[in-house]
Design a protein around this motif. Structure first.
Motif, short mmCIF file in Angstrom:
data_model
loop_
_atom_site.label_atom_id
_atom_site.label_comp_id
_atom_site.label_asym_id
_atom_site.label_seq_id
_atom_site.Cartn_x
_atom_site.Cartn_y
_atom_site.Cartn_z
N ILE A 220 5.39 2.43 19.78
CA ILE A 220 4.81 1.43 18.87
C ILE A 220 3.36 1.76 18.58
O ILE A 220 2.91 1.72 17.43
N GLU A 221 2.60 2.10 19.59
CA GLU A 221 1.18 2.41 19.40
C GLU A 221 0.98 3.62 18.49
O GLU A 221 0.04 3.64 17.70
N HIS A 222 1.85 4.60 18.57
CA HIS A 222 1.70 5.80 17.76
C HIS A 222 2.36 5.69 16.38
O HIS A 222 2.11 6.50 15.51
N SER A 223 3.18 4.68 16.19
CA SER A 223 3.92 4.55 14.93
C SER A 223 3.27 3.61 13.92
O SER A 223 3.61 3.64 12.75
N PHE A 224 2.34 2.79 14.36
CA PHE A 224 1.80 1.77 13.48
C PHE A 224 0.28 1.84 13.43
O PHE A 224 -0.36 2.23 14.38
N THR A 225 -0.25 1.41 12.32
CA THR A 225 -1.69 1.48 12.11
C THR A 225 -2.46 0.46 12.92
O THR A 225 -3.65 0.63 13.12
N HIS A 226 -1.80 -0.57 13.40
CA HIS A 226 -2.47 -1.57 14.22
C HIS A 226 -1.95 -1.45 15.66
O HIS A 226 -1.05 -2.16 16.07
N PRO A 227 -2.53 -0.48 16.43
CA PRO A 227 -2.03 -0.24 17.79
C PRO A 227 -2.19 -1.46 18.69
O PRO A 227 -3.05 -2.28 18.50
#
Length: 162
Positions: free
Chosen positions: A149-156
């Motif tokens: 999730i942290e690496h896939s989205f712009t809002h980690p």
């Protein structure tokens, strides 16, 4: 960005993954519940599901087919059943307007990954943006999900642990 996590879970494994995704994304969670639940006997349930999948049947939903409102990012999850998503997910996809929404598929599996789910999402959600999803075995590691999730989205997500 408002996030919604929609899922169907037969045994609770996909529910756990959905709850973890909702926790990590600060999303609202919505379970899809068919009006007629599948058999508690796994073998009987597989027979029921096989027939529904082969017919393209959309079981009526008792819960979960409400409009998605202003949710922009919608995670949609299911166990991998016979190489595709469970029929209640198809019911949701056909009942709810997802035009212009961003869809992120997720699934739990015993070794088959997404099967043909991604192609089916493309077919059913042609007016949506389909992003890469995640397919995890039932014994997945929470840290693996959090890293994805942290690496896939712009809002980690930061500071969350389990």
């Amino acid at each position: 960005m408002k996030t919604l996590v929609v899922y169907y879970s037969y045994s609770g494994i996909t529910r756990k993954l959905a709850e973890d995704i909702a926790l990590l994304t600060d999303g609202e969670s919505r379970e899809l519940k068919p009006k007629k639940p599948y058999s508690y006997s796994y073998n009987t349930a597989v027979k029921e599901v096989r027939g529904e999948i082969e017919r393209g049947y959309c079981p009526p939903l008792a819960e979960g087919a409400e409009p998605v409102g202003d949710a922009e990012l919608i995670f949609i999850g299911s166990p991998n059943w016979l190489h595709t998503f469970a029929p209640p997910v198809l019911s949701f996809l056909r009942a709810v307007n997802l035009s212009g929404k961003t869809i992120i598929p997720f699934c739990t599996h015993g070794g088959g990954g997404f099967g043909d789910m991604l192609e089916r999402y493309q077919k059913e959600c042609g007016a949506s943006v389909i992003r890469d999803g995640i397919a995890l075995k039932g014994d997945y590691n929470f840290d693996e999900l959090q890293t994805w999730i942290e690496h896939s989205f712009t809002h980690p997500v930061s500071g969350l642990s389990r």
